[in-house]
Design an enzyme around this catalytic site. Structure first.
Site, PDB file in Angstrom:
ATOM      1  N   GLY A  12       0.771  -1.237   0.000  1.00 39.78           N
ATOM      2  CA  GLY A  12       0.000   0.000   0.000  1.00 39.78           C
ATOM      3  C   GLY A  12       0.802   1.287   0.000  1.00 39.78           C
ATOM      4  N   ASN A  14       1.550   2.972  -2.645  1.00 36.32           N
ATOM      5  CA  ASN A  14       0.830   3.871  -3.568  1.00 36.32           C
ATOM      6  C   ASN A  14      -0.445   4.396  -2.933  1.00 36.32           C
ATOM      7  OD1 ASN A  14       2.023   4.121  -6.439  1.00 36.32           O
ATOM      8  ND2 ASN A  14       2.366   1.971  -5.880  1.00 36.32           N
ATOM      9  N   ILE A  87     -11.032  -7.388 -12.549  1.00 37.53           N
ATOM     10  CA  ILE A  87     -12.244  -6.688 -12.114  1.00 37.53           C
ATOM     11  C   ILE A  87     -13.454  -7.284 -12.848  1.00 37.53           C
ATOM     12  CG2 ILE A  87     -13.392  -4.430 -11.999  1.00 37.53           C
ATOM     13  CD1 ILE A  87     -10.846  -4.569 -10.309  1.00 37.53           C
ATOM     14  N   ASN A 101      -5.607   2.031 -13.349  1.00 38.13           N
ATOM     15  CA  ASN A 101      -4.617   1.109 -12.770  1.00 38.13           C
ATOM     16  C   ASN A 101      -3.216   1.643 -12.997  1.00 38.13           C
ATOM     17  OD1 ASN A 101      -3.576  -1.430 -11.721  1.00 38.13           O
ATOM     18  ND2 ASN A 101      -3.095  -1.999 -13.841  1.00 38.13           N
ATOM     19  N   HIS A 103       0.650   0.155 -13.561  1.00 39.77           N
ATOM     20  CA  HIS A 103       1.384  -1.082 -13.851  1.00 39.77           C
ATOM     21  C   HIS A 103       2.873  -0.751 -13.890  1.00 39.77           C
ATOM     22  CE1 HIS A 103       1.675  -5.181 -15.309  1.00 39.77           C
ATOM     23  NE2 HIS A 103       2.633  -4.747 -16.108  1.00 39.77           N
ATOM     24  N   ASP A 144      -4.429  -5.457 -18.130  1.00 36.32           N
ATOM     25  CA  ASP A 144      -3.397  -4.534 -18.630  1.00 36.32           C
ATOM     26  C   ASP A 144      -3.588  -4.094 -20.080  1.00 36.32           C
ATOM     27  OD1 ASP A 144      -2.196  -4.839 -16.132  1.00 36.32           O
ATOM     28  OD2 ASP A 144      -1.010  -6.537 -16.824  1.00 36.32           O
TER      29      ASP A 144
HETATM   30  C1  GAR Z   1       3.174  -1.341  -7.451  1.00 38.16           C
HETATM   31  O1  GAR Z   1       4.496  -1.333  -7.935  1.00 38.16           O
HETATM   32  C2  GAR Z   1       2.195  -1.439  -8.594  1.00 38.16           C
HETATM   33  O2  GAR Z   1       2.634  -0.802  -9.757  1.00 38.16           O
HETATM   34  C3  GAR Z   1       2.163  -2.936  -8.794  1.00 38.16           C
HETATM   35  O3  GAR Z   1       2.136  -3.454  -7.496  1.00 38.16           O
HETATM   36  C4  GAR Z   1       2.906  -2.603  -6.639  1.00 38.16           C
HETATM   37  C5  GAR Z   1       2.109  -2.332  -5.380  1.00 38.16           C
HETATM   38  O4  GAR Z   1       2.887  -1.690  -4.425  1.00 38.16           O
HETATM   39  N1  GAR Z   1       0.998  -3.313  -9.549  1.00 38.16           N
HETATM   40  C6  GAR Z   1       0.998  -4.376 -10.380  1.00 38.16           C
HETATM   41  O5  GAR Z   1       1.963  -5.109 -10.522  1.00 38.16           O
HETATM   42  C7  GAR Z   1      -0.322  -4.584 -11.121  1.00 38.16           C
HETATM   43  N2  GAR Z   1      -0.195  -5.565 -12.148  1.00 38.16           N
HETATM   44  P1  GAR Z   1       2.214  -0.971  -3.193  1.00 38.16           P
HETATM   45  O6  GAR Z   1       1.263  -1.958  -2.551  1.00 38.16           O
HETATM   46  O7  GAR Z   1       3.352  -0.641  -2.268  1.00 38.16           O
HETATM   47  O8  GAR Z   1       1.502   0.261  -3.695  1.00 38.16           O
END
Ligand code: GAR
Length: 190
Positions: A12, A14, A87, A101, A103, A144
């Protein structure tokens, strides 16, 4: 006020960054954080930041209206911040161009099922890519593949490990994701 609900599966960072970015905004607010994991760190972060939160399991996500109802009540925009399940179509259809999203790669490269987190950075290093980056995109019914809103790249050096690449991507995410969300919402107005 435009309301954001964040869906996240993991740490989490982000989600936390987005919550803090909009904390004092008078036009955008994060109303809820939802996770598919009861123990996800993101839920503790949300609680600490004073944002309502909850979790759901696969059955309630796919086969009941529980999540759909929360989203209809609380969200103008749905932000996927490290959310790893597909989703359901019903949600996608109810929120056209309102699900965003992030990625951690330059789509269309390194996208699709199984391509997330360190799996991506491992593959990028293994394939000796010269650059990687982030893609922020709308979500459609395929993993994606929704329309791209924003991309930013970063150099991958021959000496970089997957962890180095992950760190660089993390910086890009922190710098750009909230700003891009804000831009999209302001542009859409109404
Ligand atoms: C992030 O790097 C995001 O871009 C990636 O998961 C991580 C979550 O980090 N998302 C994907 O790979 C989606 N396919 P966080 O929980 O610390 O935000």
């Amino acid at each position: 006020m435009k309301r954001i609900v964040i869906l996240a599966s993991g740490t989490g960072t982000n989600a936390e960054n987005i919550i803090k970015y909009f904390e004092n905004s008078s036009i955008i607010s994060v109303t809820y954080v939802l996770s598919n994991k009861k123990e996800a760190k993101v839920l503790k972060k949300a609680t600490r930041l004073g944002v309502a939160n909850g979790y759901f399991d696969k059955n309630s996500f796919r086969n009941t209206n529980n999540v759909f109802t929360i989203l209809k009540e609380r969200a103008d925009y749905i932000i996927l911040a490290g959310f790893l399940w597909k989703i359901p179509l019903k949600i996608i259809e109810a929120f056209p161009n309102k699900i965003i999203n992030i990625h951690p790669a330059l789509l269309p490269k390194y996208g699709g099922k199984g391509m997330y987190g360190m799996h991506i950075h491992d593959a990028v290093v293994k394939n000796r890519e010269k650059k990687s980056g982030i893609t922020i995109h709308y979500v459609n019914e395929n993993y994606d593949e929704g329309a791209i809103i924003f991309q930013k790249s970063v150099e991958v050096l021959v000496c970089d490990t997957a962890q180095n690449v992950a760190n660089k991507i993390h910086v890009l995410e922190q710098e750009n994701f909230p700003k891009v969300i804000e831009k999209v919402i302001l542009k859409n107005g109404e």
